[in-house]
Design a protein around this motif. Sequence first.
Motif, PDB file in Angstrom:
ATOM      1  N   LYS A  39       0.825  -1.215   0.000  1.00 46.64           N
ATOM      2  CA  LYS A  39       0.000   0.000   0.000  1.00 46.64           C
ATOM      3  C   LYS A  39       0.857   1.262   0.000  1.00 46.64           C
ATOM      4  CE  LYS A  39      -3.686   2.256   2.663  1.00 46.64           C
ATOM      5  NZ  LYS A  39      -4.562   2.133   3.876  1.00 46.64           N
ATOM      6  N   GLY A  41       3.798   1.563  -1.345  1.00 45.92           N
ATOM      7  CA  GLY A  41       4.699   1.610  -2.486  1.00 45.92           C
ATOM      8  C   GLY A  41       6.093   1.100  -2.199  1.00 45.92           C
ATOM      9  N   GLN A  44       8.479  -3.609  -5.112  1.00 48.18           N
ATOM     10  CA  GLN A  44       8.643  -3.479  -6.567  1.00 48.18           C
ATOM     11  C   GLN A  44       8.799  -4.860  -7.188  1.00 48.18           C
ATOM     12  OE1 GLN A  44      11.938  -0.879  -7.471  1.00 48.18           O
ATOM     13  NE2 GLN A  44      10.834   0.964  -6.839  1.00 48.18           N
ATOM     14  N   CYS A  50       4.757  -2.221  -7.205  1.00 43.85           N
ATOM     15  CA  CYS A  50       3.602  -3.129  -7.155  1.00 43.85           C
ATOM     16  C   CYS A  50       2.422  -2.388  -6.532  1.00 43.85           C
ATOM     17  CB  CYS A  50       3.958  -4.373  -6.336  1.00 43.85           C
ATOM     18  SG  CYS A  50       2.558  -5.460  -6.025  1.00 43.85           S
ATOM     19  N   LYS A  51       1.262  -2.406  -7.187  1.00 41.84           N
ATOM     20  CA  LYS A  51       0.100  -1.665  -6.704  1.00 41.84           C
ATOM     21  C   LYS A  51      -1.002  -2.566  -6.149  1.00 41.84           C
ATOM     22  CE  LYS A  51       0.896   2.196  -9.873  1.00 41.84           C
ATOM     23  NZ  LYS A  51       0.324   3.045 -10.958  1.00 41.84           N
ATOM     24  N   LYS A  52      -0.900  -3.875  -6.395  1.00 40.73           N
ATOM     25  CA  LYS A  52      -1.940  -4.801  -5.933  1.00 40.73           C
ATOM     26  C   LYS A  52      -1.306  -5.961  -5.172  1.00 40.73           C
ATOM     27  CE  LYS A  52      -5.072  -3.922  -9.833  1.00 40.73           C
ATOM     28  NZ  LYS A  52      -5.809  -4.557 -10.968  1.00 40.73           N
TER      29      LYS A  52
END
Length: 322
Positions: A39, A41, A44, A50-52
């Motif tokens: 969440k 950030g 990676q 990675c956002k999910k």
Amino acid sequence: MKNFTITCQDLSHSAKLRVDHFLCNALAQSKNQVNQAIKNGLVQINSKVCKKNGELLKVGDKVSFTPLQKPKSECLCEFDYEIEVLYEDEEVLVLNKPPHLVVHSAPSVKEATLVDYLKAKGYQLSNLSGEERFGIVHRLDKDTSGAIAIAKSNQAHIALCKELKEKTMGRYYLALIDLPLKDRVEVECLMGRNPNNRLKMAKLPYGRYSKTTFIPLLGTSPSLVVAKLDTGRTHQIRVHLETLSRHILGDKMYGKKDNSSLRLMLHAYLMYFIHPISQKKILIQAPLFEDMLGFLKQNFSLEDIDEVISQEHILECFGDYF
């Protein structure tokens, strides 16, 4: 804080795997810690944020992870004792944890912990699990004594967690129990939180797989046994003995609720692992504390005790050789 990178193929042979599940298993992080990192950030995949938390990984993907940082706080605890160092180098620290000492903090813990001790002594340790679990690779219950491995670097933390999962790190426990075991016995079952008592664990038709091998060493009642863990679930040895209608002396949670002054007579006696850097196999013995050793001396001859708890005898019992 400097982050680190791990490659999927190093830790999993699955064709596809969720990034949150991958990090939880690889780094012994809680799901909440990993999801918070995603969440914010801090994760990676192949150099892209990675956002999910459900993003799927492929074998060969490189995952970079920066552990969440909490504000640094000084440890105000004072310790008037020293914990015995069984092994130490630049990567790994192994201590002989005394009984009555909690390993790390939790909402219900009010007293000083092993982590507080490590901070007070100025150790620089792995930060993968955050400040509250400073360097901790595996736990011991509060009243269980013996060998506990602590990672001094992130690289060592990753390697030791992998060894626990792949069983190249092994642990042998000595336990004094109320009734004897006739022969070697293996207990395998699924374990989970006891639905009738949330402080306890139990054998259940669902849960996480667990396995312990027990071998009798001395006596009838009381009896000394050695237990080798194949998995490392909470209260595993105590629950597995309960399935055999046996209990550890001093175990007021699973055993008799009497007025005995004994603490839980369980000690992590031998530990072996492959060194994260040198790849040499290391075997460590944690001397018994005076309370447990004194009880043994009261009930058995010193000659018999020395014979059955020797490294050579215990390893031969399990067919393990170093």
